[in-house]
Design a protein around this motif. Sequence first.
Motif, mmCIF file in Angstrom:
data_model
loop_
_atom_site.group_PDB
_atom_site.id
_atom_site.type_symbol
_atom_site.label_atom_id
_atom_site.label_comp_id
_atom_site.label_asym_id
_atom_site.label_seq_id
_atom_site.Cartn_x
_atom_site.Cartn_y
_atom_site.Cartn_z
ATOM 1 N N THR A 46 0.839 -1.195 0.000
ATOM 2 C CA THR A 46 0.000 0.000 0.000
ATOM 3 C C THR A 46 0.877 1.248 0.000
ATOM 4 O O THR A 46 2.083 1.177 0.234
ATOM 5 N N SER A 85 -12.923 -6.819 -1.851
ATOM 6 C CA SER A 85 -12.224 -6.000 -0.854
ATOM 7 C C SER A 85 -12.454 -4.506 -1.042
ATOM 8 O O SER A 85 -12.449 -3.754 -0.068
ATOM 9 N N SER A 86 -12.674 -4.063 -2.276
ATOM 10 C CA SER A 86 -12.909 -2.630 -2.483
ATOM 11 C C SER A 86 -14.280 -2.208 -1.949
ATOM 12 O O SER A 86 -14.521 -1.026 -1.707
ATOM 13 N N THR A 87 -15.164 -3.150 -1.731
ATOM 14 C CA THR A 87 -16.449 -2.877 -1.087
ATOM 15 C C THR A 87 -16.315 -3.069 0.425
ATOM 16 O O THR A 87 -16.815 -2.270 1.212
ATOM 17 N N GLU A 88 -15.622 -4.104 0.799
ATOM 18 C CA GLU A 88 -15.410 -4.454 2.205
ATOM 19 C C GLU A 88 -14.698 -3.319 2.967
ATOM 20 O O GLU A 88 -15.118 -2.951 4.059
ATOM 21 N N THR A 89 -13.624 -2.805 2.413
ATOM 22 C CA THR A 89 -12.835 -1.690 2.968
ATOM 23 C C THR A 89 -12.563 -1.827 4.468
ATOM 24 O O THR A 89 -12.839 -0.910 5.242
ATOM 25 N N ARG A 97 -15.852 4.412 5.456
ATOM 26 C CA ARG A 97 -16.137 3.432 4.405
ATOM 27 C C ARG A 97 -17.236 3.997 3.518
ATOM 28 O O ARG A 97 -18.189 4.608 4.001
ATOM 29 N N ASN A 118 -23.303 -3.035 3.973
ATOM 30 C CA ASN A 118 -22.046 -3.398 3.338
ATOM 31 C C ASN A 118 -21.890 -4.918 3.393
ATOM 32 O O ASN A 118 -21.611 -5.485 4.448
ATOM 33 N N SER A 122 -13.602 -9.702 0.965
ATOM 34 C CA SER A 122 -12.407 -9.765 0.134
ATOM 35 C C SER A 122 -12.372 -11.053 -0.686
ATOM 36 O O SER A 122 -12.569 -12.146 -0.157
ATOM 37 N N ASN A 149 -18.004 -6.237 -8.410
ATOM 38 C CA ASN A 149 -17.084 -7.369 -8.489
ATOM 39 C C ASN A 149 -16.166 -7.323 -9.697
ATOM 40 O O ASN A 149 -15.569 -8.346 -10.035
ATOM 41 N N ASN A 152 -12.401 -8.801 -9.336
ATOM 42 C CA ASN A 152 -12.365 -10.235 -9.017
ATOM 43 C C ASN A 152 -12.954 -11.081 -10.144
ATOM 44 O O ASN A 152 -12.488 -12.192 -10.382
#
Length: 157
Positions: A46, A85-89, A97, A118, A122, A149, A152
């Motif tokens: 990151t 993961s980009s939704t999970e954050t 978030r 949410n 991931s 998605n 992924n």
Amino acid sequence: FDIVVGKINKSQQEIILTNQRVLNLREFSPNQYLEITPDDKYLEMTQNLVKKAYSVNIDNNGFIANGNNIDQFSDTYSIIFFGGSSTETLFVNERSRFPSAIERSLIDSDGFNIRTLNGGVSGNHSVHSLLSYIGKGLPEKPSHVVLMNNINDMIIN
């Protein structure tokens, strides 16, 4: 003749065991609270992630809580976000978030009751999200569902 065959088949069908089917969802276990800290290996991938404990609160239906105090029992519009993961954050402060920020923004700008859920996990792809929608999203009776998605789905072989 049909009646006799039916009676014979019925007695044979009683021998065949039936099983209730279960839908396994890729989701977080409901009703849990934890704090997670990214490890050094994750931080290397990151640019600006801060090494600290991030709160993760999972509600009674396996959705990541967003930290807003919205009356869940009032007449509301609802949006469920499913994705990876980009939704999970997870490594983002709870109220930062994007589902949380969208909820507050829509309430402030339009003045009507709205809530967001949410459902990101991931690694989830569209099939996981579709199953989650069927298994736990439909009972919520959402106004809108957003599937996120793309990344992924693209890497599935």
